[in-house]
Design a protein around this motif. Structure first.
Motif, mmCIF file in Angstrom:
data_model
loop_
_atom_site.group_PDB
_atom_site.id
_atom_site.type_symbol
_atom_site.label_atom_id
_atom_site.label_comp_id
_atom_site.label_asym_id
_atom_site.label_seq_id
_atom_site.Cartn_x
_atom_site.Cartn_y
_atom_site.Cartn_z
ATOM 1 N N THR A 164 -33.940 68.124 59.244
ATOM 2 C CA THR A 164 -33.043 69.211 60.307
ATOM 3 C C THR A 164 -34.770 69.584 60.208
ATOM 4 O O THR A 164 -34.996 70.074 58.916
ATOM 5 N N HIS B 135 -31.135 70.396 64.183
ATOM 6 C CA HIS B 135 -30.699 71.470 63.103
ATOM 7 C C HIS B 135 -29.774 72.534 63.779
ATOM 8 O O HIS B 135 -29.907 72.421 65.062
ATOM 9 N N THR C 51 -30.747 77.441 57.879
ATOM 10 C CA THR C 51 -30.217 76.795 57.482
ATOM 11 C C THR C 51 -28.965 75.824 57.285
ATOM 12 O O THR C 51 -28.012 77.100 57.014
#
Length: 679
Positions: free
Chosen positions: A422, A442, A489
């Motif tokens: 991603t 993402h 993340t």
């Protein structure tokens, strides 16, 4: 040296007098037949009131030397002494009690107890169960300290009264061939603690006094031993098999290992066991028993050999795993920028946390890439850190964010059909105060406004990188001055304990709460904000590594920007000089007029020579004075040293000598040449 007494591990307290749950190392010590099984028995501690004569009708007080213990499968575990009485293999009358003339009492348990009838087979069974339990505990250790602790707490007090573990320093890893002399460092000790009122520095029974007197909270062991080539210790380590302390080689090896000032217990109270890994000796373990306890016998040597072998193999495994984990972490960190750039109109901060030792997923990355026109690309990705180099290359081509993701998707498919990742790619323009974002599966970014409102940006999710055959969509949003964009993340917001959207909401609330502390008119400090975001992680929230990139949008005010279009004609350089001079006068920077006019004239002249469309000239006043010239020719200018007979070729040479920094970047529609001067 760090000492870890074992009498506090069984959960007993003096106040209650009740026996708590015990560990595996003390399981056999609570059975009545311990003295006859060849393993040390628990006795009474000195300093306590004298015990009455054991009753013949009380099974918990029966003398094992007179009465044959019941079968192991039907044996009842008697109630154990509590507090200072719970000392395996100890004698009554130690410490203050011994000083007051208390007589020694209690059976002397240990390996030396004579078996009767079927006791030998039962003793062997107990010995095998002890070895199995100890090796399982050692094998449970994941790192070096856990394995060594497993050895210590499995053997004290069940097998010995104290233990010292020496390891090579440094420990060899894998196929490494250590060079130089072999050095052993005392890694850990463990022992049965002495009576609280026994404050003497020496023990009357001849146990290794200086080591056993270490405090439990002592620091890391600092005692070193350099193994002499051809010495007695080297011979014992080379022989691999454990030896008794009174053997000829051990009598010379132990002082070399422990020091000449160390005194040792009597005959067969010490076992020196080398620790040999898969390829070489990596240390040694010393097992000691007190004088009142039964001596070690030949079968105890076999037990010591088993314990040493399992410990050494576990240490080999832990060291090799630690090296692999270190290499993986270092490789991961090479995928991250060493330092973040300092682009105009934006402040940056970042954090990276590797996954927990048991997870080690890895691969998260971030980057900030300066772009032409004072813009900056902000990128964060998950799993495929090797895409960072590709992203930098694509950013250098000044492609739109959706085109960058498209090319990253193609690159991932070339790397392999199973490569998935991603990524979120954003471009911030400080002059227009706008940001363009494209997403490939993402988590969405969060924008913290200066008033304290935290907003999860509505960005199309898109498909992950590597799926192939999908289009990516970009959205353009306002980026007001003072706002903070947070890219991250999924390791920050998703774990076994919470789903990703719950984590995003917690992140948004955390940012809003942090902004409230700084007031409605100020943005929170960027570095402190990153630390505060990571503080939201709980003990079970480290299933994946975490990459975090924060960008504070300062922007460039319109009054600090001067922008013109110039036709590609011979009069363009003169007009560029006049326009630049007026802008500098308006900004009270007349002292830079001569240098700016000269450099602007050279760069514009070079653009006019090849351009076929209007040229763009822009001056920016920030912490530096920046000039940008854009034309439609993709070829980048090259700095060269002009010869004395050349009429041209000195323009970029002047720029290189006079400017603070300069550069040229290819655009999708041409190129931009820029330079900066200190204000």
């Amino acid at each position: 040296m760090t000492e870890h007494p074992t009498s506090h591990d069984d959960g007993r307290t003096k106040a209650s007098g009740a026996a708590g749950p015990a560990e595996a190392r003390g399981a056999m010590l609570r059975s009545q037949e311990s003295a006859a099984m060849g393993l040390p028995a628990q006795g009474d501690r000195g300093g306590d009131p004298p015990c009455p004569e054991p009753s013949r009708t009380d099974p918990s007080r029966t003398d094992p030397s007179r009465t044959e213990p019941p079968r192991a499968e039907h044996a009842q575990v008697p109630e154990q002494p509590t507090g200072s009485e719970a000392r395996p293999g100890a004698r009554a009358g130690t410490g203050a009690g011994r000083a007051k003339g208390g007589a020694k009492s209690g059976a002397k348990g240990g390996v030396g107890a004579a078996p009767r009838g079927g006791d030998k087979a039962r003793r062997e069974g107990e010995r095998l169960r002890f070895v199995g339990s100890a090796t399982r505990r050692i094998a449970r250790g994941m790192d070096l300290d856990e394995i060594v602790m497993g050895l210590c707490r499995s053997t004290v007090p069940t097998f010995s009264d104290s233990i010292l573990v020496y390891l090579r320093d440094p420990l060899p890893v894998g196929e490494e061939r250590p060079v130089g002399p072999v050095v052993l460092r005392l890694r850990r000790t463990d022992r049965i603690p002495d009576a609280p009122d026994d404050s003497d520095d020496t023990l009357t029974d001849g146990v290794l006094q200086p080591v056993l007197q270490l405090q439990p909270d002592a620091g890391p062991a600092a005692e070193l031993c350099q193994v002499r080539i051809g010495g007695a210790l080297a011979e014992v380590l080379r022989g691999v098999r454990p030896v008794f302390g009174e053997s000829e080689t051990a009598r010379a090896a132990l002082p070399e290992l422990l020091g000449d000032e160390r005194s040792l217990p009597g005959p067969r109270r010490v076992i020196l066991a080398p620790l040999r890994g898969r390829r070489r000796v990596i240390g040694a373990a010393v097992f000691l028993r007190r004088a009142e306890r039964a001596a070690f016998d030949g079968e105890d040597l076999l037990v010591a050999a088993q314990l040493a072998t399992h410990t050494a193999l576990g240490i080999d495994k832990a060291v090799l795993y630690g090296r692999e984990a270190y290499i993986a972490d270092e490789l991961q960190r090479t995928m991250l920028p060493e330092t973040l750039p300092q682009p105009t109109g934006v402040k940056l901060a970042s954090r990276y946390l590797p996954a927990a030792e048991t997870a080690r997923v890895g691969g998260d990355w971030y980057d900030a890439i300066p772009l032409p026109g004072s813009r900056v690309a902000l990128v964060v990705g998950d799993v495929m850190g090797q895409l960072r180099t590709t992203a930098q290359t694509l950013a250098g081509l000044d492609l739109p964010p959706q085109e960058v993701l498209h090319h990253l998707d193609e690159q991932a498919q070339r790397l392999g059909s199973d490569r998935m990742a991603t990524c979120l790619y954003a471009v911030y323009d400080p002059v227009a105060h706008r940001i363009t974002i494209a997403n490939a599966g993402h988590p969405p970014p969060v924008l913290l406004h200066i008033g304290g409102r935290a907003e999860v940006l509505r960005v199309p999710a898109g498909a992950p990188i590597g799926v192939g055959g999908v289009d990516f969509e970009a959205v353009e949003l306002d980026a007001p001055a003072g706002a903070t964009l947070l890219l991250y993340t999924d390791g920050l917001v998703e774990s076994r304990l919470r789903d990703v959207w719950t984590g995003i909401e917690q992140l948004r609330e955390r940012l809003a709460a942090t902004a409230e502390l700084t007031g409605p008119d100020h943005s929170p400090p960027l570095e402190a904000l990153c630390d505060d975001v990571l503080d939201m992680l709980g003990p079970g929230d480290r299933d994946d590594d975490i990459a975090l990139l924060a960008a504070r949008f300062d922007g460039i005010a319109p009054s600090d920007v001067a922008y013109w279009y110039l036709e590609p004609e011979d009069s363009a350089p003169a007009r560029a000089r006049r326009l630049a001079r007026r802008a500098l006068e308006r900004w009270d920077l007349s002292s830079h007029t001569d240098a700016v006019e000269l450099l602007v004239s050279e760069v514009v002249t070079n653009a006019v020579r090849y351009a076929s469309r209007p040229i763009t000239l822009r001056l920016l006043r920030t912490d530096v004075l920046r000039c940008e010239v854009v034309d439609d020719v993709p070829q980048l200018p090259r700095l060269r040293q002009a010869r004395a007979t050349d009429e041209g070729g000195r323009g970029l040479y002047l720029v290189n000598r006079m400017a603070r920094r300069w550069g040229a970047t290819r655009l999708s529609t041409g190129k931009v040449v820029w330079f900066e001067l200190n204000r």
